[in-house]
Design an enzyme around this catalytic site. Structure first.
Site, PDB file in Angstrom:
ATOM      1  N   LYS A   9       0.835  -1.208   0.000  1.00  0.00           N
ATOM      2  CA  LYS A   9       0.000   0.000   0.000  1.00  0.00           C
ATOM      3  C   LYS A   9       0.880   1.274   0.000  1.00  0.00           C
ATOM      4  O   LYS A   9       2.091   1.198   0.231  1.00  0.00           O
ATOM      5  CB  LYS A   9      -0.934  -0.027   1.209  1.00  0.00           C
ATOM      6  CG  LYS A   9      -1.936  -1.197   1.176  1.00  0.00           C
ATOM      7  CD  LYS A   9      -2.933  -1.099   2.327  1.00  0.00           C
ATOM      8  CE  LYS A   9      -3.946  -2.233   2.264  1.00  0.00           C
ATOM      9  NZ  LYS A   9      -5.055  -2.036   3.231  1.00  0.00           N
ATOM     10  N   TYR A  49     -12.029  -2.245  -4.414  1.00  0.00           N
ATOM     11  CA  TYR A  49     -12.619  -2.538  -3.097  1.00  0.00           C
ATOM     12  C   TYR A  49     -14.145  -2.531  -3.132  1.00  0.00           C
ATOM     13  O   TYR A  49     -14.781  -2.268  -2.098  1.00  0.00           O
ATOM     14  CB  TYR A  49     -12.117  -1.520  -2.075  1.00  0.00           C
ATOM     15  CG  TYR A  49     -10.721  -1.810  -1.542  1.00  0.00           C
ATOM     16  CD1 TYR A  49     -10.463  -2.960  -0.791  1.00  0.00           C
ATOM     17  CD2 TYR A  49      -9.671  -0.931  -1.768  1.00  0.00           C
ATOM     18  CE1 TYR A  49      -9.199  -3.224  -0.286  1.00  0.00           C
ATOM     19  CE2 TYR A  49      -8.396  -1.186  -1.261  1.00  0.00           C
ATOM     20  CZ  TYR A  49      -8.166  -2.337  -0.521  1.00  0.00           C
ATOM     21  OH  TYR A  49      -6.920  -2.600   0.001  1.00  0.00           O
ATOM     22  N   ARG A 102       2.396  -6.398   9.140  1.00  0.00           N
ATOM     23  CA  ARG A 102       1.544  -5.328   9.691  1.00  0.00           C
ATOM     24  C   ARG A 102       1.968  -4.930  11.099  1.00  0.00           C
ATOM     25  O   ARG A 102       1.914  -3.753  11.466  1.00  0.00           O
ATOM     26  CB  ARG A 102       0.082  -5.765   9.637  1.00  0.00           C
ATOM     27  CG  ARG A 102      -0.479  -5.683   8.206  1.00  0.00           C
ATOM     28  CD  ARG A 102      -1.771  -6.404   8.081  1.00  0.00           C
ATOM     29  NE  ARG A 102      -2.482  -6.118   6.843  1.00  0.00           N
ATOM     30  CZ  ARG A 102      -3.511  -6.836   6.410  1.00  0.00           C
ATOM     31  NH1 ARG A 102      -3.945  -7.874   7.111  1.00  0.00           N
ATOM     32  NH2 ARG A 102      -4.116  -6.533   5.285  1.00  0.00           N
ATOM     33  N   ASN A 112      -2.180  -0.084   6.828  1.00  0.00           N
ATOM     34  CA  ASN A 112      -1.679  -1.364   7.345  1.00  0.00           C
ATOM     35  C   ASN A 112      -0.721  -2.044   6.369  1.00  0.00           C
ATOM     36  O   ASN A 112      -0.561  -3.258   6.385  1.00  0.00           O
ATOM     37  CB  ASN A 112      -2.836  -2.270   7.785  1.00  0.00           C
ATOM     38  CG  ASN A 112      -3.738  -2.669   6.642  1.00  0.00           C
ATOM     39  OD1 ASN A 112      -3.588  -2.187   5.509  1.00  0.00           O
ATOM     40  ND2 ASN A 112      -4.683  -3.559   6.899  1.00  0.00           N
ATOM     41  N   HIS A 115      -1.987  -5.526   1.460  1.00  0.00           N
ATOM     42  CA  HIS A 115      -3.282  -6.168   1.249  1.00  0.00           C
ATOM     43  C   HIS A 115      -3.023  -7.565   0.704  1.00  0.00           C
ATOM     44  O   HIS A 115      -2.073  -7.775  -0.041  1.00  0.00           O
ATOM     45  CB  HIS A 115      -4.119  -5.394   0.221  1.00  0.00           C
ATOM     46  CG  HIS A 115      -5.291  -6.191  -0.294  1.00  0.00           C
ATOM     47  ND1 HIS A 115      -6.474  -6.281   0.391  1.00  0.00           N
ATOM     48  CD2 HIS A 115      -5.415  -6.984  -1.392  1.00  0.00           C
ATOM     49  CE1 HIS A 115      -7.289  -7.095  -0.280  1.00  0.00           C
ATOM     50  NE2 HIS A 115      -6.684  -7.526  -1.360  1.00  0.00           N
ATOM     51  N   GLU A 126      -9.319 -10.304  -7.914  1.00  0.00           N
ATOM     52  CA  GLU A 126      -8.265  -9.290  -7.709  1.00  0.00           C
ATOM     53  C   GLU A 126      -7.114  -9.449  -8.702  1.00  0.00           C
ATOM     54  O   GLU A 126      -6.572  -8.454  -9.186  1.00  0.00           O
ATOM     55  CB  GLU A 126      -7.760  -9.371  -6.263  1.00  0.00           C
ATOM     56  CG  GLU A 126      -8.829  -8.927  -5.272  1.00  0.00           C
ATOM     57  CD  GLU A 126      -8.428  -9.061  -3.816  1.00  0.00           C
ATOM     58  OE1 GLU A 126      -7.294  -9.533  -3.539  1.00  0.00           O
ATOM     59  OE2 GLU A 126      -9.235  -8.684  -2.950  1.00  0.00           O
TER      60      GLU A 126
HETATM   61  P1  CMP Z   1      -7.338  -4.813   3.222  1.00  0.00           P
HETATM   62  O1  CMP Z   1      -6.766  -6.167   3.395  1.00  0.00           O
HETATM   63  O2  CMP Z   1      -6.732  -3.950   2.178  1.00  0.00           O
HETATM   64  O3  CMP Z   1      -8.917  -4.937   2.908  1.00  0.00           O
HETATM   65  C1  CMP Z   1      -9.823  -3.909   3.215  1.00  0.00           C
HETATM   66  C2  CMP Z   1      -9.200  -2.806   3.990  1.00  0.00           C
HETATM   67  O4  CMP Z   1     -10.064  -1.913   4.619  1.00  0.00           O
HETATM   68  C3  CMP Z   1      -8.386  -3.407   5.105  1.00  0.00           C
HETATM   69  O5  CMP Z   1      -7.249  -4.055   4.597  1.00  0.00           O
HETATM   70  C4  CMP Z   1      -8.111  -2.172   5.950  1.00  0.00           C
HETATM   71  O6  CMP Z   1      -6.910  -1.514   5.594  1.00  0.00           O
HETATM   72  C5  CMP Z   1      -9.256  -1.220   5.578  1.00  0.00           C
HETATM   73  N1  CMP Z   1     -10.014  -0.810   6.748  1.00  0.00           N
HETATM   74  C6  CMP Z   1     -10.128   0.461   7.162  1.00  0.00           C
HETATM   75  N2  CMP Z   1     -10.894   0.528   8.247  1.00  0.00           N
HETATM   76  C7  CMP Z   1     -11.266  -0.731   8.540  1.00  0.00           C
HETATM   77  C8  CMP Z   1     -12.058  -1.297   9.566  1.00  0.00           C
HETATM   78  N3  CMP Z   1     -12.627  -0.560  10.518  1.00  0.00           N
HETATM   79  N4  CMP Z   1     -12.217  -2.644   9.553  1.00  0.00           N
HETATM   80  C9  CMP Z   1     -11.647  -3.408   8.586  1.00  0.00           C
HETATM   81  N5  CMP Z   1     -10.896  -2.908   7.581  1.00  0.00           N
HETATM   82  C10 CMP Z   1     -10.703  -1.581   7.565  1.00  0.00           C
END
Ligand code: CMP
Length: 135
Positions: A9, A49, A102, A112, A115, A126
């Site tokens: 990211k 997303y 992470r 974080n 992904h 994806e």
């Molecule tokens: P990712 O694996 O990229 O998939 C969806 C993303 O939403 C997740 O990682 C987080 O970075 C993001 N995200 C932001 N806020 C939240 C939340 N409250 N709960 C879960 N995912 C979140």
């Protein structure tokens, strides 16, 4: 042999840890079968997303994912989806195990660092989203 999509990211790219992250995947037996750096538009981030479009964090997440370049990879190997998720750690860095990406580099649940696809179905969607010719 399984394939999964991995993204470094914008926070990971900005921190200069692309090599460190790739080393962790390769050290754990995952092979990089495709890789590119892209700078998503807001629309492209929203499309990626789309499963989260009703979530309260959708707008902020897609703003963040279109805020700077990202590195998109296809990881290949036995049990690649599960293995990648183990190397990444829990979504929220403060819940992630010691030694995970992470935990070591993430700032919060949004920033974080990485992904990874969470199922065979999402991996297919994806990988197709970024690498249309691969399957
Ligand atoms: P990712 O694996 O990229 O998939 C969806 C993303 O939403 C997740 O990682 C987080 O970075 C993001 N995200 C932001 N806020 C939240 C939340 N409250 N709960 C879960 N995912 C979140």
């Amino acid at each position: 042999m399984e394939r999964t999509l991995s993204i470094i990211k914008p926070d990971g790219v900005a921190k200069g840890i692309i090599g460190e992250i790739i080393k962790r995947f390769e050290n754990d037996g995952l092979r990089i079968s495709a890789i590119k750096m892209v700078y998503l538009t807001k629309k492209e981030a929203e499309g990626f997303y789309i499963v989260h479009k009703e979530r309260p964090f959708y707008n902020s997440l897609t703003d963040f994912m279109s805020s700077g370049p990202i590195v998109v990879m296809v990881l290949e190997g036995n049990d690649a989806i599960r293995k990648n998720r183990e190397i990444m750690g829990a979504t929220n860095p403060k819940d992630a195990d010691t030694g995970t990406i992470r935990r070591d580099f993430g700032t919060n649940v949004e920033k974080n660092t990485v992904h990874g696809s969470d199922s065979l179905e999402s991996a297919a969607f994806e990988i197709d989203y970024f690498f249309k010719s691969l399957h």
